[in-house]
Design a protein around this motif. Structure first.
Motif, PDB file in Angstrom:
ATOM      1  N   TRP A  81      33.402 -16.149   3.594  1.00  0.00           N
ATOM      2  CA  TRP A  81      33.930 -16.354   4.947  1.00  0.00           C
ATOM      3  C   TRP A  81      34.975 -15.313   5.331  1.00  0.00           C
ATOM      4  O   TRP A  81      35.127 -15.010   6.509  1.00  0.00           O
ATOM      5  N   THR A  82      35.705 -14.741   4.357  1.00  0.00           N
ATOM      6  CA  THR A  82      36.657 -13.678   4.700  1.00  0.00           C
ATOM      7  C   THR A  82      35.930 -12.444   5.216  1.00  0.00           C
ATOM      8  O   THR A  82      36.518 -11.629   5.928  1.00  0.00           O
ATOM      9  N   LEU A  83      34.653 -12.314   4.860  1.00  0.00           N
ATOM     10  CA  LEU A  83      33.834 -11.201   5.346  1.00  0.00           C
ATOM     11  C   LEU A  83      33.165 -11.525   6.680  1.00  0.00           C
ATOM     12  O   LEU A  83      33.063 -10.657   7.557  1.00  0.00           O
ATOM     13  N   THR A  84      32.684 -12.754   6.826  1.00  0.00           N
ATOM     14  CA  THR A  84      31.918 -13.103   8.030  1.00  0.00           C
ATOM     15  C   THR A  84      32.807 -13.548   9.201  1.00  0.00           C
ATOM     16  O   THR A  84      32.470 -13.269  10.360  1.00  0.00           O
ATOM     17  N   ASP A  85      33.894 -14.236   8.917  1.00  0.00           N
ATOM     18  CA  ASP A  85      34.732 -14.770  10.003  1.00  0.00           C
ATOM     19  C   ASP A  85      35.240 -13.708  10.983  1.00  0.00           C
ATOM     20  O   ASP A  85      35.239 -13.951  12.192  1.00  0.00           O
TER      21      ASP A  85
END
Length: 110
Positions: A81-85
């Motif tokens: 999620w740190t990559l996609t958010d």
């Protein structure tokens, strides 16, 4: 066995991150996929139209809230999620802290 719970949700894709988002989803890490499977998430798809992402999945478990909490607590998923958010922008109708907004099912052909 009860019928699966169908879940649909939407979020905006930041246009400047569209290629990054596509690249990330060409190679979702196996631990993230395994976490989804353990949480009884199946038939998961994400579609893109203009700047809107539409997700659909089926939930086959018995405790949706607990399984969603397990996904959120998984360290590999949190890293994902740190990559996609940063690629996403919640809709204006999202509540504070809410990202993907769940849609109301109006029709289903079985």
């Amino acid at each position: 066995m009860p019928a699966p719970r169908r879940v649909a949700s939407v979020i905006r894709l930041r246009p400047e991150h569209a290629e990054t988002y596509r690249m990330l989803h060409r190679a979702v890490p196996q631990p993230v996929l395994d976490t989804l499977s353990r949480a009884h998430v199946t038939n998961y798809s994400i579609f893109l139209r203009e700047d809107t992402l539409f997700a659909y999945y089926e939930y086959t478990g018995e405790d949706y809230d607990a399984d969603m909490a397990a996904i959120a607590d998984d360290p590999q998923t949190r890293r994902w999620w740190t990559l996609t958010d940063p690629c996403q922008q919640p809709l204006d109708s999202a509540r504070p802290g809410e990202r993907w907004v769940t849609g109301e099912e109006l029709f289903h052909l079985d």
